[in-house]
Design an enzyme around this catalytic site. Structure first.
Site, mmCIF file in Angstrom:
data_model
loop_
_atom_site.group_PDB
_atom_site.id
_atom_site.type_symbol
_atom_site.label_atom_id
_atom_site.label_comp_id
_atom_site.label_asym_id
_atom_site.label_seq_id
_atom_site.Cartn_x
_atom_site.Cartn_y
_atom_site.Cartn_z
ATOM 1 N N THR B 10 46.906 9.780 47.749
ATOM 2 C CA THR B 10 47.551 10.770 46.687
ATOM 3 C C THR B 10 46.215 11.666 47.141
ATOM 4 O O THR B 10 46.713 13.303 47.392
ATOM 5 C CB THR B 10 47.435 10.284 45.176
ATOM 6 O OG1 THR B 10 48.335 9.521 45.288
ATOM 7 C CG2 THR B 10 48.049 11.925 44.535
ATOM 8 N N VAL B 11 45.252 11.661 47.202
ATOM 9 C CA VAL B 11 44.036 12.373 46.786
ATOM 10 C C VAL B 11 43.202 12.448 48.457
ATOM 11 O O VAL B 11 43.573 13.585 48.888
ATOM 12 C CB VAL B 11 42.654 11.871 46.281
ATOM 13 C CG1 VAL B 11 41.345 12.690 47.018
ATOM 14 C CG2 VAL B 11 43.085 11.951 44.780
ATOM 15 N N LYS B 87 34.481 7.134 41.252
ATOM 16 C CA LYS B 87 33.126 7.085 40.488
ATOM 17 C C LYS B 87 33.577 5.663 40.243
ATOM 18 O O LYS B 87 32.094 5.533 40.041
ATOM 19 C CB LYS B 87 33.663 7.782 38.998
ATOM 20 C CG LYS B 87 35.039 6.537 38.441
ATOM 21 C CD LYS B 87 35.564 6.714 37.528
ATOM 22 C CE LYS B 87 37.895 7.016 37.648
ATOM 23 N NZ LYS B 87 37.905 7.540 38.556
ATOM 24 N N GLY B 116 38.215 15.224 37.473
ATOM 25 C CA GLY B 116 38.891 16.075 38.737
ATOM 26 C C GLY B 116 39.136 17.654 38.691
ATOM 27 O O GLY B 116 37.510 17.485 39.698
ATOM 28 N N GLY B 169 53.883 8.490 36.288
ATOM 29 C CA GLY B 169 52.550 8.297 37.522
ATOM 30 C C GLY B 169 51.137 8.654 36.541
ATOM 31 O O GLY B 169 50.702 8.473 36.819
ATOM 32 N N GLU B 172 48.146 3.708 35.586
ATOM 33 C CA GLU B 172 48.205 2.489 36.866
ATOM 34 C C GLU B 172 49.045 1.187 36.534
ATOM 35 O O GLU B 172 49.538 1.609 34.984
ATOM 36 C CB GLU B 172 46.877 2.435 37.648
ATOM 37 C CG GLU B 172 46.861 3.757 38.025
ATOM 38 C CD GLU B 172 45.466 3.207 38.673
ATOM 39 O OE1 GLU B 172 45.452 2.122 39.289
ATOM 40 O OE2 GLU B 172 44.753 3.885 38.602
ATOM 41 N N ASP B 183 37.175 3.329 32.328
ATOM 42 C CA ASP B 183 36.821 5.298 33.053
ATOM 43 C C ASP B 183 36.082 5.851 32.669
ATOM 44 O O ASP B 183 35.885 6.077 33.201
ATOM 45 C CB ASP B 183 38.739 5.062 33.404
ATOM 46 C CG ASP B 183 38.520 6.384 34.675
ATOM 47 O OD1 ASP B 183 38.688 6.767 35.193
ATOM 48 O OD2 ASP B 183 39.246 7.168 33.519
ATOM 49 N N LYS B 187 32.150 7.490 34.401
ATOM 50 C CA LYS B 187 32.668 8.938 34.453
ATOM 51 C C LYS B 187 31.046 9.423 33.404
ATOM 52 O O LYS B 187 30.501 9.666 33.623
ATOM 53 C CB LYS B 187 33.348 9.773 33.564
ATOM 54 C CG LYS B 187 34.214 9.548 34.531
ATOM 55 C CD LYS B 187 36.272 9.954 34.096
ATOM 56 C CE LYS B 187 37.498 9.725 35.301
ATOM 57 N NZ LYS B 187 38.559 9.971 34.362
#
Lengths: 381, 381
Positions: B10-11, B87, B116, B169, B172, B183, B187
């Site tokens: 995706t990225v 990350k 992001g 989306g 996940e 997550d 960060k």
């Protein structure tokens, strides 16, 4: 790098004190008015700074276009980096100063001129290098935000909150530049120039908050709206649009959480999406912190905020359209294309059909020329 | 500068496409898995990138610690700038990669690894150079924000919003890293390392949102509170504090205006005051835009986000204290020092006396070990 400071008022003292602690930076001479040089580090002539080879950068925090421009040009021509918090200077002479800085290979940075401690212009300058800025703007004047917030939360009238703001140091003795929207307009001019390379000139429109009343605010509040003074800018085919006007946002919108004298700036990148930045838009330490960020950036190679070849350009405010809330004499309500109207004795509160920004601002001007008291605010659904 | 891309998900696709349009940057080879090299620009071995003298920078967007670390170290040792959105990699191996980059005089930047499209780490890195960062944190996980926002606005239960988030989306197939707070924890680890030079390790605490129910949310909402998953960090005498937990904020707070899968990061500078940044914390284009900002920054001399000599350090989460809302079996309510309790059949909803973050997290762990279902959230007045 030794940094000279021009001006030793609220912000100047902050910059001078922060220089003592920042890595890689050093306190240099401070320019003050003759007779105010009561300390060895204070000097009274710009030559003592421009001709001093030990000075690597000049931070100007005096305000006003002159003599700031003459001093800035002299410092840049002498090969010194130049950083300023002076929005009037950059709005009037930014392209000229940028050209001299590029010719001399030194920095011309002005983060502190828009948003105080909020790193708006810095992030805009970075974003436009790899993304397309679709639009930008926000709450860029803390004085009027303090006033509108207090009117809504404390149900006070305009004159009372203005007096409070003056007592608290949020508004100046002559508050015209803030309450007329001129201060916010200068900031959106700088933001447009940073994002698009066009410093907007002719055709700018600014409506302030001078005519808002406690009754207007109560009316918005009862219908779930909050009033904020918002600056808007973006690119058009030939130039940019740029204007300032009161806006009614729905309760719960991010703008409503901007309280007191805070600022909220935003831009929308084609890829990054909407980015919002909030913080203190004025005051000694927030503004000084923005000057220091620029100075510290020079050490890491930052040289410019404007795109190369920034030039003045036309404004076209006919491209943006909204419905407006307008409060005006009932006898004149028929002058506007309205979708609804509420009458309260001699006063009408109407919602217009979608009008371009220039149509609405010119209509209000015409109505006022006939002696009418008018307040208007764009409606954001 | 020609940029190689590691990963074409995706990225990766976003980064590759943005490279075609960004000033000063050029599309280079893209590393994909064997068998996926269906276009001439795709390569399947890292050597084809590391040994290519025309490649000036490598952008890694594969995720995971290995083989990303091996590839990153090889690229840096070959004198190529390295930018990543990963990350997990930076949280696990950031200090090592920073040391190699400094030795080789190349850049190691990772804006996209936190927030992001929101330029959080970049602004933190700049602010700490001339100001003192008092604290930092915010809503750093979009998945859980989407879920909490939907639970409150649509009155849905946890399982339903999780299923919705997966369908859209935003979550996940295995949502554990998001809903457990891991997550967000990674960060805040990066943010602490950028602000303080200490990458927190042992002693980190993360409470997620797995145990929140529709009844909890209705309870908060009825009392004028909104629940958000918030990461918090700051410096202590010997190191840092860093934790993630649900927080109840008063309606009208800036966090409440963070809707859907948006992020809101903040830091407080001793001089700048509180600075808040909001935007899209994930997705192809926002994340790619952060990678491109870093790459474009390299052209202007940006080299690092971590302070020189960044090292791992201890976490002390006993220094922060709040009252907590805790929902637990009524029979166990006496286990906590409470100031008020509401009983609903077998369930108690209590407000605790002020407890340190470690006291509360350990108390919940003990209660759960005895089989109890527990949800807790810090109360911010």
């Amino acid at each position: 790098m030794k940094v000279a400071v021009l001006g030793f008022g609220t912000v100047g003292v902050g910059v001078y004190e922060m220089l003592a602690k920042a890595g890689g930076l050093e306190q240099g001479p401070v320019l003050v008015r003759p007779g105010k040089n009561d300390k060895p580090f204070k000097v009274t002539s710009i030559e003592e700074i421009v001709d001093d080879p030990s000075v690597g950068a000049v931070a100007e925090v005096m305000g006003g276009v002159e003599p700031a421009f003459t001093y800035a040009a002299a410092a840049l021509r002498a090969g010194k980096h130049f950083v300023t918090s002076n929005k009037a200077l950059v709005a009037a002479k930014g392209p000229e100063l940028d050209a001299i800085a590029r010719e001399k290979g030194v920095a011309f940075l002005f983060s502190a001129a828009c948003g105080g401690g909020v790193p708006f212009l810095h992030n805009l300058a970075i974003a436009r290098r790899s993304d397309v800025i679709r639009s930008l703007g926000g709450i860029l004047n803390g004085t009027t935000n303090y006033m509108l917030d207090a009117m809504q939360r404390l149900h006070l009238d305009y004159a009372d909150v203005l007096a409070d703001a003056q007592r608290l140091g949020y508004a100046e003795a002559d508050p015209t530049a803030d309450v007329s929207g001129l201060d916010a307009l200068r900031k959106i001019m700088l933001a447009c120039a940073v994002a698009y390379g066009t410093l907007p000139t002719d055709g700018l429109l600014n409506e302030g908050i001078e005519s808002v009343t406690a009754a207007d605010v109560a009316h918005f509040q009862g219908r779930g709206y909050t009033c904020r003074l918002i600056a808007s800018g973006g690119s058009t085919e030939d130039g940019v649009y740029a204007y300032v006007e009161p806006v009614l946002v729905r309760d719960g919108a991010a703008e409503c959480s901007v309280q007191q004298n805070f600022n909220m700036a935003r831009y929308e990148g084609a890829c990054a999406g909407p980015i919002v930045l909030m913080g203190q838009g004025a005051g000694r330490w927030p503004t000084a912190s923005a000057v220091l960020r620029d100075l510290s950036g020079i050490l890491r190679g930052e040289r410019d905020m404007f795109p190369e070849g920034v030039r003045r350009g036309e404004v076209d405010n006919s491209v943006c359209r909204h419905s407006y809330y307008v409060r005006l004499p009932a006898a004149l309500a028929g002058e506007l294309p309205t979708v609804s109207a509420e009458l309260e004795g001699e006063i009408a509160r109407v919602i217009t059909e979608p009008l371009s920004v220039s149509q609405m601002h010119f209509a209000a001007e015409r109505l006022r020329e006939s002696g009418a008291e008018v307040f208007f605010a764009a409606l954001r659904e």
